[in-house]
Design an enzyme around this catalytic site. Sequence first.
Site, short mmCIF file in Angstrom:
data_model
loop_
_atom_site.label_atom_id
_atom_site.label_comp_id
_atom_site.label_asym_id
_atom_site.label_seq_id
_atom_site.Cartn_x
_atom_site.Cartn_y
_atom_site.Cartn_z
N LYS A 194 -4.37 2.09 11.60
CA LYS A 194 -3.78 3.22 11.46
C LYS A 194 -3.92 3.65 12.90
O LYS A 194 -4.67 3.54 13.81
CB LYS A 194 -4.32 4.67 10.92
CG LYS A 194 -3.78 5.87 11.07
CD LYS A 194 -4.52 7.11 10.46
CE LYS A 194 -3.97 8.36 10.74
NZ LYS A 194 -4.83 8.71 9.73
N LYS A 247 -0.31 1.60 9.02
CA LYS A 247 0.17 2.81 9.18
C LYS A 247 0.53 3.38 10.87
O LYS A 247 -0.13 2.97 11.79
CB LYS A 247 -0.95 3.43 8.90
CG LYS A 247 0.17 5.76 8.52
CD LYS A 247 -1.07 6.58 8.61
CE LYS A 247 -0.62 8.09 8.45
NZ LYS A 247 -1.70 9.25 7.93
#
Length: 326
Positions: A194, A247
């Site tokens: 992330k 992500k």
Amino acid sequence: MPMIRRPRRLRSSAAIRRMVREHHVRIEDLIYPMFVTFGEKKKIPVSSMPGVYNYSLDEYAAALKDVVEAGIPAVLLFGLPESKDAAGTGAYDQHGIIQEAVRLTKKHYPDLYVITDVCLCEYTDHGHCGVIQDGRVLNDPTLKLLAQTAVSHAEAGADMVAPSDMMDGRVGAIREALDEAGYTDIPIMSYAAKFASAFYGPFREAAGSAPQFGDRRTYQMDPPNGNEAMLETALDIQEGADMIIVKPALAYGDITYRTKEQFGLPIAAYNVSGEYAMVKAAAEKGWIDEKRVVMESLVSMKRAGADLIITYHALDAARWIKEEQS
């Protein structure tokens, strides 16, 4: 005359293009993120994300019907509490918004797979993903609260938990807590890769989770760092992660590819809010063909190695896939 290889022969009609297509986006690949809040008869539009809403539980139950009828197998839940505090107590309250949404989902649609986001940022008054002391996000004191949150979600009936906080060691802490509570079969889908991305802006409006000071760069990853993403993923797998989230998705296809090649675990690419908003805005202007751009974007994630796609386009994509098949 020398033989000429002509790849165009296999592009000459829609039928042959479908027959030799290498990658496909299936409805079964889609996970639909949804936002729930307390109250009644609330279906609050997220201005920067056309078609996305904050639902009160009664409206959420109604919206689930569309998800199930579309054939989408799973939802990823984010909650907006009634009140916030420094410790994010709403995240692990037995009757918190996510806990109640999970129970409601399982009551009406027991076969719908429910994944819960495990983080504190939506529940803290400072908007950060952990405990704050002297303006710093403390790693280790946050782990206990994240583990407590994950267990409360499992107790409510969640099928999978997805820690998104990016604290070091949180997967191990959650795995240990789940096992000790008897939830050894609950898998963890870790936001291992992330990044501290500018593509998250619209989400922070939807979830009301913008930091009240500073930013999240001290715990989310620096976008230029691919090798660090491999390290984070390796550590999370060692700690017990069953699946991995990359992500954002569109600008990080190389990370998805490397993760799949190196580790082989199931991967979910998160097609995040800013990516969604850009497509919607350009489509509203008539500058792009929304359907073609969305489906091209989603198949690029599959081509990069994603097994699943978390996307706000899920309802539209499911409809388009059905139309293509009919």
